[in-house]
Every structure is written in C-alpha cells, then in structure tokens.
Design a protein around this motif. Structure first.
Motif, PDB file in Angstrom:
ATOM      1  N   SER A 142       0.845  -1.128  -0.180  1.00 28.05           N
ATOM      2  CA  SER A 142      -0.073   0.053  -0.042  1.00 28.05           C
ATOM      3  C   SER A 142       0.743   1.367   0.071  1.00 28.05           C
ATOM      4  N   HIS A 143       1.916   1.162   0.739  1.00 31.47           N
ATOM      5  CA  HIS A 143       2.810   2.260   0.493  1.00 31.47           C
ATOM      6  C   HIS A 143       3.465   2.643  -0.714  1.00 31.47           C
ATOM      7  N   SER A 144       3.756   1.733  -1.177  1.00 33.97           N
ATOM      8  CA  SER A 144       4.561   1.816  -2.754  1.00 33.97           C
ATOM      9  C   SER A 144       3.417   2.260  -3.543  1.00 33.97           C
ATOM     10  N   ILE A 145       2.116   2.114  -3.411  1.00 35.62           N
ATOM     11  CA  ILE A 145       1.186   2.247  -4.418  1.00 35.62           C
ATOM     12  C   ILE A 145       0.729   3.943  -4.289  1.00 35.62           C
ATOM     13  N   ILE A 146       0.945   4.257  -2.869  1.00 39.48           N
ATOM     14  CA  ILE A 146       0.710   5.735  -2.679  1.00 39.48           C
ATOM     15  C   ILE A 146       1.686   6.443  -3.175  1.00 39.48           C
ATOM     16  N   TYR A 147       3.173   6.217  -3.243  1.00 39.26           N
ATOM     17  CA  TYR A 147       3.926   6.646  -3.487  1.00 39.26           C
ATOM     18  C   TYR A 147       4.115   6.666  -5.201  1.00 39.26           C
ATOM     19  N   ILE A 148       3.871   5.731  -5.854  1.00 38.07           N
ATOM     20  CA  ILE A 148       3.504   5.810  -7.148  1.00 38.07           C
ATOM     21  C   ILE A 148       2.432   6.687  -7.700  1.00 38.07           C
ATOM     22  N   LEU A 149       1.354   6.792  -6.818  1.00 36.97           N
ATOM     23  CA  LEU A 149       0.156   7.743  -7.387  1.00 36.97           C
ATOM     24  C   LEU A 149       0.693   9.270  -7.136  1.00 36.97           C
ATOM     25  N   ILE A 150       1.355   9.366  -6.086  1.00 40.13           N
ATOM     26  CA  ILE A 150       1.998  10.750  -5.794  1.00 40.13           C
ATOM     27  C   ILE A 150       2.867  11.292  -6.906  1.00 40.13           C
ATOM     28  N   LEU A 151       3.948  10.257  -7.104  1.00 34.62           N
ATOM     29  CA  LEU A 151       4.627  10.417  -8.380  1.00 34.62           C
ATOM     30  C   LEU A 151       4.100  10.767  -9.917  1.00 34.62           C
ATOM     31  N   GLY A 152       3.205   9.885  -9.968  1.00 34.45           N
ATOM     32  CA  GLY A 152       2.315   9.833 -11.162  1.00 34.45           C
ATOM     33  C   GLY A 152       1.508  11.237 -11.384  1.00 34.45           C
ATOM     34  N   ILE A 153       0.709  11.304 -10.419  1.00 35.51           N
ATOM     35  CA  ILE A 153      -0.315  12.359 -10.280  1.00 35.51           C
ATOM     36  C   ILE A 153       0.486  13.920 -10.321  1.00 35.51           C
ATOM     37  N   PHE A 154       1.121  14.226  -9.409  1.00 39.59           N
ATOM     38  CA  PHE A 154       1.704  15.641  -8.891  1.00 39.59           C
ATOM     39  C   PHE A 154       2.983  15.688  -9.825  1.00 39.59           C
ATOM     40  N   HIS A 155       4.002  15.023  -9.679  1.00 37.31           N
ATOM     41  CA  HIS A 155       5.108  15.057 -10.334  1.00 37.31           C
ATOM     42  C   HIS A 155       5.088  15.042 -11.795  1.00 37.31           C
ATOM     43  N   THR A 156       4.208  14.142 -12.305  1.00 36.51           N
ATOM     44  CA  THR A 156       4.267  13.848 -13.796  1.00 36.51           C
ATOM     45  C   THR A 156       2.949  14.648 -14.211  1.00 36.51           C
ATOM     46  N   GLY A 157       1.979  14.171 -13.924  1.00 36.00           N
ATOM     47  CA  GLY A 157       0.514  14.380 -14.470  1.00 36.00           C
ATOM     48  C   GLY A 157       0.372  16.358 -14.528  1.00 36.00           C
ATOM     49  N   ILE A 158       0.583  16.558 -13.111  1.00 35.08           N
ATOM     50  CA  ILE A 158       0.329  18.042 -13.005  1.00 35.08           C
ATOM     51  C   ILE A 158       1.661  18.981 -13.666  1.00 35.08           C
ATOM     52  N   ALA A 159       2.601  18.378 -13.475  1.00 35.00           N
ATOM     53  CA  ALA A 159       3.862  19.137 -14.000  1.00 35.00           C
ATOM     54  C   ALA A 159       3.316  19.111 -15.747  1.00 35.00           C
ATOM     55  N   TYR A 160       3.196  18.036 -16.358  1.00 34.85           N
ATOM     56  CA  TYR A 160       2.583  18.003 -17.846  1.00 34.85           C
ATOM     57  C   TYR A 160       1.531  18.889 -18.142  1.00 34.85           C
ATOM     58  N   PHE A 161       0.578  18.729 -17.232  1.00 33.07           N
ATOM     59  CA  PHE A 161      -0.622  19.517 -17.301  1.00 33.07           C
ATOM     60  C   PHE A 161      -0.126  21.414 -17.495  1.00 33.07           C
ATOM     61  N   LEU A 162       0.689  21.692 -16.609  1.00 36.27           N
ATOM     62  CA  LEU A 162       0.970  23.192 -16.557  1.00 36.27           C
ATOM     63  C   LEU A 162       2.066  23.357 -17.825  1.00 36.27           C
ATOM     64  N   TYR A 163       2.707  22.340 -18.147  1.00 37.68           N
ATOM     65  CA  TYR A 163       3.743  22.579 -19.352  1.00 37.68           C
ATOM     66  C   TYR A 163       2.771  22.641 -20.550  1.00 37.68           C
ATOM     67  N   PHE A 164       1.900  21.978 -20.819  1.00 42.39           N
ATOM     68  CA  PHE A 164       1.164  21.755 -22.040  1.00 42.39           C
ATOM     69  C   PHE A 164       0.077  22.890 -22.247  1.00 42.39           C
ATOM     70  N   THR A 165      -0.361  23.413 -20.935  1.00 38.69           N
ATOM     71  CA  THR A 165      -1.263  24.357 -20.965  1.00 38.69           C
ATOM     72  C   THR A 165      -0.387  25.804 -21.243  1.00 38.69           C
ATOM     73  N   ALA A 166       0.864  25.941 -20.689  1.00 39.02           N
ATOM     74  CA  ALA A 166       1.607  27.362 -20.894  1.00 39.02           C
ATOM     75  C   ALA A 166       2.003  27.207 -22.194  1.00 39.02           C
ATOM     76  N   ILE A 167       2.382  25.931 -22.952  1.00 44.03           N
ATOM     77  CA  ILE A 167       3.087  25.910 -24.218  1.00 44.03           C
ATOM     78  C   ILE A 167       2.056  26.495 -25.338  1.00 44.03           C
ATOM     79  N   LYS A 168       0.783  26.469 -25.030  1.00 46.49           N
ATOM     80  CA  LYS A 168      -0.088  27.060 -26.284  1.00 46.49           C
ATOM     81  C   LYS A 168      -0.152  28.536 -25.987  1.00 46.49           C
ATOM     82  N   GLU A 169       0.471  29.215 -24.921  1.00 49.01           N
ATOM     83  CA  GLU A 169       0.349  30.411 -24.855  1.00 49.01           C
ATOM     84  C   GLU A 169       1.563  31.220 -24.823  1.00 49.01           C
ATOM     85  N   LEU A 170       2.817  30.519 -25.075  1.00 45.21           N
ATOM     86  CA  LEU A 170       4.024  31.049 -25.127  1.00 45.21           C
ATOM     87  C   LEU A 170       4.691  31.051 -26.835  1.00 45.21           C
ATOM     88  N   GLU A 171       5.477  32.079 -26.811  1.00 47.45           N
ATOM     89  CA  GLU A 171       6.212  31.955 -28.108  1.00 47.45           C
ATOM     90  C   GLU A 171       7.276  30.706 -28.254  1.00 47.45           C
TER      91      GLU A 171
END
Length: 163
Positions: free
Chosen positions: A82-111
């Motif tokens: 269960s600890h491994s699954i929690i760490y994987i979810l944190i890594l996947g959601i916050f450090h990958t998912g949200i970071a990518y979301f911010l990147y791909f949202t910003a990339i449409k607005e930047l030169e």
C-alpha cells in the motif's frame, strides 16, 4: 542475450571500470529524438485542452516505453504494498501529471523562442536540484556543460533580440 542488456548499466561505468561514452551519447541522442517528438506532436494536436493534451502525451509515452521496460526487466509486483502504491500515485499525479498539465497549458500561450529557452533550462535545473536536494555529486565537466548551455542560450537570445 538482448542488445539492450549491455546498454543498461546502473553503476555509471562499463564492467571494465571505464565509462561507456558511446552508450551515453546514444542515450542522449535517443532522448533528444523522443523530446523533439513530444514537441512536434504538440504542433499537430489542435483544439485540445491542456488536460487532454497531457493525457494524449502520457498515453503515447507509455506505449513507447512499455516495450523497452519489458525487454530490460520483466515486471515483478511481489514487492508492491500500500505504501508503494501511494508513492506511485503521488509521483504519477503530482510530479508527472500536474507538471505536464502546466507545461502543455503554458506551451499554447508562449512563443516558440521562450519554449526553446525553457527546454534548455529544464535539464540543467534537474541536475542542480539533484545535487542540492539529493546530494548527488556534480563534477567540474558538468558545471562547464551547464555554463556552455546557458551561455549559448543567452547569446542566442541576445542576438535574436538585436535583429
């Protein structure tokens, strides 16, 4: 024995004790090709929100990486708890998912020029954060490489501004 097995070396050097620069260069070139494909894919994905673009990118990345992972090491889920699954979810959601979301949202607005500069700063900041936060060693040649990358980016920006 698969061709991929000799390329994987977690110790940073070949079995003979010397660094395997050719493998490092090949990995660097492969990373550049895959990173360029992400940027090009963004140019062809139109009329999608940042969230949808993130989902597409993560699915394509998974499809590209799964065969490589399965060739290198068969998946073994015996140590997952269960600890491994929690760490994987944190890594996947916050450090990958949200970071990518911010990147791909910003990339449409930047030169494109700003995006290029940020793409150079990204790996350098990762090396610096690894040294400061994780205590990884940074050798002189890495510092020189970072200075050269940032310096050439700065000069390129200055020359472009003067034009």
């Amino acid at each position: 024995m698969s061709l991929c097995f000799p390329l994987i070396n977690t110790g940073g050097s070949s079995p003979s004790g010397s660094y395997n620069h050719v493998v490092g260069i090949l990995y660097g070139l492969l990373a550049a090709v895959l990173y360029a494909s992400v940027i090009l894919m963004n140019k062809f994905i139109k009329n999608l929100s940042g969230f949808e673009t993130t989902l597409v990118q993560l699915m394509v990345s998974s499809l590209v990486l799964i065969p490589y992972i399965l060739m290198i090491d068969p998946m073994n889920f015996s140590g997952v708890n269960s600890h491994s699954i929690i760490y994987i979810l944190i890594l996947g959601i916050f450090h990958t998912g949200i970071a990518y979301f911010l990147y791909f949202t910003a990339i449409k607005e930047l030169e494109g020029q700003i995006i290029a500069v940020l793409s150079y700063i990204d790996p350098i900041s990762a090396v610096i954060i690894a040294a400061v936060v994780l205590g990884e060693s940074m050798i002189f040649i890495q510092i020189i490489g970072g200075i050269l990358i940032l310096g050439s980016t700065f000069l390129s920006e200055r020359l472009e501004t003067k034009r």
